[in-house]
Design a protein around this motif. Structure first.
Motif, PDB file in Angstrom:
ATOM      1  N   PRO A 130       0.858  -1.193  -0.034  1.00  0.00           N
ATOM      2  CA  PRO A 130      -0.010  -0.227  -0.164  1.00  0.00           C
ATOM      3  C   PRO A 130       0.741   1.195  -0.043  1.00  0.00           C
ATOM      4  CG  PRO A 130      -0.715  -1.445   1.681  1.00  0.00           C
ATOM      5  CD  PRO A 130       0.572  -2.053   0.977  1.00  0.00           C
ATOM      6  N   GLY A 131       0.445   2.159  -0.789  1.00  0.00           N
ATOM      7  CA  GLY A 131       1.345   3.450  -0.817  1.00  0.00           C
ATOM      8  C   GLY A 131       2.482   3.610  -1.835  1.00  0.00           C
ATOM      9  N   TYR A 132       2.738   2.280  -2.468  1.00  0.00           N
ATOM     10  CA  TYR A 132       3.636   2.501  -3.607  1.00  0.00           C
ATOM     11  C   TYR A 132       3.132   2.355  -4.998  1.00  0.00           C
ATOM     12  CZ  TYR A 132       7.231   1.356   0.209  1.00  0.00           C
ATOM     13  OH  TYR A 132       7.930   1.383   1.242  1.00  0.00           O
ATOM     14  N   HIS A 133       2.981   3.417  -5.665  1.00  0.00           N
ATOM     15  CA  HIS A 133       2.350   3.430  -7.037  1.00  0.00           C
ATOM     16  C   HIS A 133       3.274   3.229  -8.096  1.00  0.00           C
ATOM     17  CE1 HIS A 133      -1.084   5.026  -4.843  1.00  0.00           C
ATOM     18  NE2 HIS A 133      -0.189   5.950  -4.192  1.00  0.00           N
ATOM     19  N   HIS A 134       3.192   1.900  -8.912  1.00  0.00           N
ATOM     20  CA  HIS A 134       3.927   1.510  -9.853  1.00  0.00           C
ATOM     21  C   HIS A 134       3.262   1.655 -11.296  1.00  0.00           C
ATOM     22  CE1 HIS A 134       6.334  -0.487  -6.682  1.00  0.00           C
ATOM     23  NE2 HIS A 134       5.163  -0.650  -6.341  1.00  0.00           N
ATOM     24  N   ASP A 135       4.119   2.053 -12.050  1.00  0.00           N
ATOM     25  CA  ASP A 135       3.351   2.102 -13.663  1.00  0.00           C
ATOM     26  C   ASP A 135       3.313   0.626 -13.842  1.00  0.00           C
ATOM     27  OD1 ASP A 135       3.222   4.822 -13.772  1.00  0.00           O
ATOM     28  OD2 ASP A 135       5.116   5.200 -14.390  1.00  0.00           O
ATOM     29  N   VAL A 136       2.096   0.144 -14.547  1.00  0.00           N
ATOM     30  CA  VAL A 136       1.944  -1.197 -15.052  1.00  0.00           C
ATOM     31  C   VAL A 136       2.778  -1.494 -16.124  1.00  0.00           C
ATOM     32  CG1 VAL A 136       0.514  -3.109 -15.208  1.00  0.00           C
ATOM     33  CG2 VAL A 136      -0.311  -1.339 -13.724  1.00  0.00           C
TER      34      VAL A 136
END
Length: 476
Positions: free
Chosen positions: A54-60
């Motif tokens: 949670p809180g780690y935003h990754h470009d798919v």
């Protein structure tokens, strides 16, 4: 389908960058346009998600956007007004070596050339004329080739250079740094560096870097998609999510349908409406290497030995030109290199919104044979560790996608091919078929506008723009 009782001027199936571009182009002309998307968000390859913790935003999929910044179509839109902000890393791309040094691509041609030592002058001679002439030829290079160029001399200059193999261009350089830097940029082509068309991708990406940078969208690639979506809706466009199209008969009435899909899906959805010759041509469309992707939640940025790599938005991990060329050639032949060429990005170093305070994200992939499902996590991690000793100790969590999972996530990525088809000499311009308009199918009112049309993969929207322009000419 809920809209079936209503009719539209045009329907666009698929909301990747090209689908959104097509829908916007048609809607801007005052048409009534419906955009359909199978997933619960728009975006195709422009999506961001909490893949690890949670809180780690990754470009798919796509992460860094040289083509987004330089695309004539995307640049013409008021996307800033709809929340899109680009962040510009100081170093666009770094290419580290085992001795702790790195070659670097900067937006400034002078700075890049200065860092390449004795090859600086050769680099300048190679790129300066193309950077200068790019605005006169960009729409031609990023579009269908079978049309009369407005600036034939500038285009010929680009063509003569870009239709040499990556290896031929590398032969102009003497230093490990310049040759290595070039190999990493050319390897984005996903074909062997000896191939004739590999350089074309390398030239476009390098020119794009010197003209507009290799920026990162603040908050994630999803924000490019969201800005395009909001702009389309502001024009009066209609979007329907969670709608999988399996047959033309399911669609509301319209004068034109544009497919931001692979040729394979086009055949499944409306093959019965297409001529035998066109169907045969679509079936011959060839797909290239796939990708294996890893995302990490990290306790700190990757501890690269080379300073330039720590400041870079994109890091190309593969060592010397010869090593990168050898690895890509192995993949092309269906093998797995021990030391694959790895594309690595750390968006969180430039964008604090991507991870919790003080923490970081890592994004990486390597090329693998099309459809291969071998786990490449260790090989990729080893390559990062090789140039960033201690990297393993920073990993808090990881998430992986093999080619099958990537295709399941986005059905356009056949066998994990994120380029929509191999960019060999036959398919650089003639995608998915050889024709005066690659966007027109054999059936009236049906068009294809995906990365399987010129100019191919990348977040630029040009395929969608050209397909929509063709539909406007033919029907509206």
């Amino acid at each position: 389908m809920s809209s079936s009782h209503q009719s539209y001027d045009a329907i666009v199936v698929g909301s990747g960058p090209n689908g959104l571009a097509a829908a916007i182009t048609l809607q801007r002309e005052g048409l009534h346009v419906l955009l359909l998307e199978a997933k619960d968000t728009v975006g195709g390859g422009m999506r961001t998600a909490e893949l690890t913790l949670p809180g780690y935003h990754h470009d798919v999929c796509s992460a860094v956007h040289p083509m987004g910044a330089t695309s004539p179509f995307l640049r013409s839109l008021p996307l800033r007004d709809f929340g899109l902000e680009y962040l510009h890393p100081e170093v666009l791309a770094a290419h580290p070596f085992d001795d702790g040094t790195a070659a670097a691509l900067y937006q400034s041609l002078d700075e890049t050339a200065a860092g390449l030592g004795e090859d600086g002058e050769s680099y300048r001679r190679l790129f300066e004329p193309l950077i200068e002439s790019w605005p006169r030829i960009d729409t031609h290079v990023l579009g269908p080739m079978l049309k009369i160029p407005r600036h034939p001399v500038a285009l010929a200059q680009f063509g003569l250079k870009s239709l040499q193999s990556g290896r031929q261009i590398a032969a102009r350089f003497r230093t490990m740094g310049a040759r290595g830097l070039w190999s990493g940029i050319v390897a984005h082509s996903m074909i062997p560096l000896e191939s004739l068309t590999a350089s074309a991708i390398g030239f476009v990406l390098t020119i794009a870097g010197h003209r507009g940078g290799w920026p990162i969208p603040k908050g994630g690639s999803q924000n490019i998609a969201d800005a395009l979506k909001k702009y389309f809706q502001s024009l009066g466009g209609v979007i329907q999510l969670n709608t999988t199209v399996t047959a033309l008969a399911n669609l509301p009435e319209s004068k034109a349908v544009l497919f931001d899909t692979s040729p394979q899906q086009l055949l499944k959805i409306c093959g019965d409406r297409l001529s035998p010759l066109y169907r045969w041509q679509l079936k011959r469309h060839r797909y290239g290497m796939g990708v294996f992707k890893v995302d990490w939640a990290l306790s700190e940025p990757a501890p690269f030995a080379a300073v330039a790599a720590r400041k870079a938005g994109t890091v190309h991990l593969g060592g010397t030109f010869e090593e990168v060329a050898y690895g890509e050639r192995q993949v092309w032949r269906g093998q797995y290199p021990d030391k694959p060429f790895v594309l690595f990005a750390q968006q969180s170093v430039f964008d604090a919104t991507r991870a919790p305070m003080g923490k970081h994200t890592g994004w990486a992939y390597c090329h693998v044979p099309n459809g291969a499902t071998k786990d490449m996590t260790k090989s990729i991690t080893d390559q990062v560790e090789r140039f960033a000793p201690g990297f393993r100790d920073t990993i808090l969590a990881e998430h992986t996608l093999n080619t099958a999972e990537i295709e399941a996530y986005n059905p356009n990525y056949i066998g994990g091919d994120i380029n929509g088809g191999v960019v060999n000499i036959a398919q650089l311009f003639n995608r998915p078929i050889l024709g005066l308009s690659p966007y027109r199918t054999s059936a009236k009112g049906i068009y294809i506008c995906s990365a399987s049309t010129p100019p191919g993969g990348g977040v630029h929207g040009m395929g969608g723009f050209y397909a929509a322009t063709q539909a406007l000419k033919d029907i509206f």
